[in-house]
Enzyme design. Sequence first.
Site, PDB file in Angstrom:
ATOM      1  N   LYS A 160      -4.290  -9.471  -6.630  1.00 33.33           N
ATOM      2  CA  LYS A 160      -5.225  -9.849  -5.759  1.00 33.33           C
ATOM      3  C   LYS A 160      -6.466  -9.105  -6.274  1.00 33.33           C
ATOM      4  O   LYS A 160      -6.249  -7.790  -6.388  1.00 33.33           O
ATOM      5  CB  LYS A 160      -5.123  -9.523  -4.181  1.00 33.33           C
ATOM      6  CG  LYS A 160      -5.953 -10.081  -3.402  1.00 33.33           C
ATOM      7  CD  LYS A 160      -5.766  -9.438  -1.928  1.00 33.33           C
ATOM      8  CE  LYS A 160      -6.466  -8.271  -1.920  1.00 33.33           C
ATOM      9  NZ  LYS A 160      -6.865  -7.878  -0.404  1.00 33.33           N
ATOM     10  N   LYS A 203     -10.984  -3.952  -3.649  1.00 42.40           N
ATOM     11  CA  LYS A 203     -11.844  -3.144  -3.885  1.00 42.40           C
ATOM     12  C   LYS A 203     -11.380  -1.761  -4.246  1.00 42.40           C
ATOM     13  O   LYS A 203     -12.091  -1.089  -4.765  1.00 42.40           O
ATOM     14  CB  LYS A 203     -12.737  -3.171  -2.794  1.00 42.40           C
ATOM     15  CG  LYS A 203     -12.498  -2.711  -1.327  1.00 42.40           C
ATOM     16  CD  LYS A 203     -13.597  -2.643  -0.355  1.00 42.40           C
ATOM     17  CE  LYS A 203     -13.234  -3.454   0.818  1.00 42.40           C
ATOM     18  NZ  LYS A 203     -11.985  -3.438   1.498  1.00 42.40           N
ATOM     19  N   LYS A 232       0.895  -1.207  -0.006  1.00 39.29           N
ATOM     20  CA  LYS A 232      -0.009   0.162   0.098  1.00 39.29           C
ATOM     21  C   LYS A 232       0.874   1.245   0.024  1.00 39.29           C
ATOM     22  O   LYS A 232       0.489   2.221  -0.585  1.00 39.29           O
ATOM     23  CB  LYS A 232      -1.049  -0.055   1.285  1.00 39.29           C
ATOM     24  CG  LYS A 232      -1.989  -0.913   0.924  1.00 39.29           C
ATOM     25  CD  LYS A 232      -3.315  -0.571   1.711  1.00 39.29           C
ATOM     26  CE  LYS A 232      -4.528  -1.453   0.982  1.00 39.29           C
ATOM     27  NZ  LYS A 232      -5.613  -1.158   1.706  1.00 39.29           N
TER      28      LYS A 232
HETATM   29  N1  AQP Z   1      -9.076 -11.082  -3.373  1.00 40.01           N
HETATM   30  C1  AQP Z   1      -9.439 -11.416  -2.621  1.00 40.01           C
HETATM   31  N2  AQP Z   1      -9.701 -12.992  -2.203  1.00 40.01           N
HETATM   32  C2  AQP Z   1     -10.010 -13.317  -0.978  1.00 40.01           C
HETATM   33  N3  AQP Z   1     -10.223 -12.842  -0.022  1.00 40.01           N
HETATM   34  C3  AQP Z   1     -10.243 -11.359   0.083  1.00 40.01           C
HETATM   35  N4  AQP Z   1     -10.460 -10.420   0.914  1.00 40.01           N
HETATM   36  C4  AQP Z   1     -10.079  -9.131   0.157  1.00 40.01           C
HETATM   37  N5  AQP Z   1      -9.676  -9.478  -1.099  1.00 40.01           N
HETATM   38  C5  AQP Z   1      -9.767 -10.480  -1.283  1.00 40.01           C
HETATM   39  C6  AQP Z   1     -10.670 -10.588   2.245  1.00 40.01           C
HETATM   40  O1  AQP Z   1     -11.843  -9.900   2.559  1.00 40.01           O
HETATM   41  C7  AQP Z   1     -11.668  -9.278   3.618  1.00 40.01           C
HETATM   42  C8  AQP Z   1     -11.783  -7.691   3.444  1.00 40.01           C
HETATM   43  O2  AQP Z   1     -10.848  -7.148   4.265  1.00 40.01           O
HETATM   44  P1  AQP Z   1     -10.654  -5.580   3.982  1.00 40.01           P
HETATM   45  O3  AQP Z   1     -11.344  -4.861   3.125  1.00 40.01           O
HETATM   46  O4  AQP Z   1     -10.554  -5.145   5.397  1.00 40.01           O
HETATM   47  O5  AQP Z   1      -8.998  -5.404   3.662  1.00 40.01           O
HETATM   48  P2  AQP Z   1      -8.448  -5.844   2.259  1.00 40.01           P
HETATM   49  O6  AQP Z   1      -7.775  -7.360   2.579  1.00 40.01           O
HETATM   50  O7  AQP Z   1      -7.169  -4.763   2.174  1.00 40.01           O
HETATM   51  O8  AQP Z   1      -9.353  -5.825   1.043  1.00 40.01           O
HETATM   52  P3  AQP Z   1      -9.137  -4.899  -0.322  1.00 40.01           P
HETATM   53  O9  AQP Z   1     -10.373  -5.445  -0.983  1.00 40.01           O
HETATM   54  O10 AQP Z   1      -8.023  -5.365  -0.850  1.00 40.01           O
HETATM   55  O11 AQP Z   1      -9.369  -3.708   0.032  1.00 40.01           O
HETATM   56  P4  AQP Z   1      -8.543  -2.378  -0.062  1.00 40.01           P
HETATM   57  O12 AQP Z   1      -8.417  -2.402  -1.466  1.00 40.01           O
HETATM   58  O13 AQP Z   1      -9.042  -1.117   0.377  1.00 40.01           O
HETATM   59  O14 AQP Z   1      -7.120  -2.564   0.361  1.00 40.01           O
HETATM   60  C9  AQP Z   1     -10.474  -9.705   4.414  1.00 40.01           C
HETATM   61  O15 AQP Z   1     -10.891 -10.945   5.227  1.00 40.01           O
HETATM   62  C10 AQP Z   1      -9.921 -10.247   3.150  1.00 40.01           C
HETATM   63  O16 AQP Z   1      -8.771 -11.208   3.499  1.00 40.01           O
END
Ligand code: AQP
Length: 331
Positions: free
Chosen positions: A197, A200, A115
């Site tokens: 990955k 979002k 990040k």
């Molecule tokens: N691509 C993925 N495959 C499986 N699991 C996923 N998770 C996120 N992306 C995938 C799981 O969903 C939850 C979301 O957690 P979060 O939004 O708090 O953090 P993150 O992992 O950083 O998710 P994003 O989508 O990547 O958000 P941004 O883009 O804002 O950083 C967690 O349990 C994660 O493991």
Amino acid sequence: MEERKKRIFSGIQPSGELTLGSYMGAIRNWVQLQHEYDCLFCIVDEHAITVRQEPAQLRKRSVAQLAQYIACGLDPEKNIMFIQSHVPQHAELAWILGCYTQFGELSRMTQFKAKSQQHADNITAGLFTYPVLMAADILLYQADLVPVGADQKQHVELTRDIAVRFNGVYSDTFVLPEPFIPKLGARIMSLDDPSSKMSKSVPDGCINLMDQPEVIMKKFKRAVTDCETAVKFDQANKPGISNLLTIYCAATGKTMDEAEAEFAGQGYGVFKPAVGEAVVELFRPIREEADRIMKDKAYLEGVYKTGAQRAQYLANKTLSKVQRKIGFVAR
Ligand code: AQP
């Protein structure tokens, strides 16, 4: 003494639309686990501001995310569902735990490294200490299990290290949490780039929970694959097709062997729209239900307010214990 039911804490940042990744890696498992565990499901808005958010969007998404949790099948009567910033104990405990976390430990977190590259012009202290706030989220509720996707495993391990350290200094205070990582769908990859990955905050290659069917179909038809024709799971050589097969199996409940047999000799022109259809059908009832719940603002407000009260009650118990142990004067 009656044994307490095992407890779960998990949350998702309202930093973008919920995706197929968040659904497969987290929410889908929450829905199963809610029947066996005492669960707290959170909208972690304090985590979301570790990178810049547009205020009106953040507010809107936080409430929409709650509606979507409920539409996915999470029961607000059974579970404690709340918004993180409504429970100030998270931030209070995070400060304390930050004083029991090493700079070196935080520097090794892969999400921070990724990040800080993504947001090179805004690498804040909050982004760096994000895992400490996550440790506070989990330890505050004495959670036994944390259902997350594979990307969050390292943060749950750090949470355990912090808890072990604190317990070692002050005697048993925190339950040591375990990550719960699904066998299928723990890491859904971007449809545009199967080496990264699905995330979002990176809309390219992302399927959103609330996408309309035609949008989902278009994204799947465009999904990056390879120049062969065989629908076979082969992570190393066919990452795009392997990702689509994983999605298909997770969406339909079929095994990998069944899915491969179904598309044997059919080519990607048949396979890709079939994966799209499976996801459309999986998300259709959720999207319709979320749209319906979103219209009932009073209901949603009731859910998050009650959730915050119930969460605060539990959070206070742990926080007071911690404050006492480290030597703060009782209030
Ligand atoms: N691509 C993925 N495959 C499986 N699991 C996923 N998770 C996120 N992306 C995938 C799981 O969903 C939850 C979301 O957690 P979060 O939004 O708090 O953090 P993150 O992992 O950083 O998710 P994003 O989508 O990547 O958000 P941004 O883009 O804002 O950083 C967690 O349990 C994660 O493991």
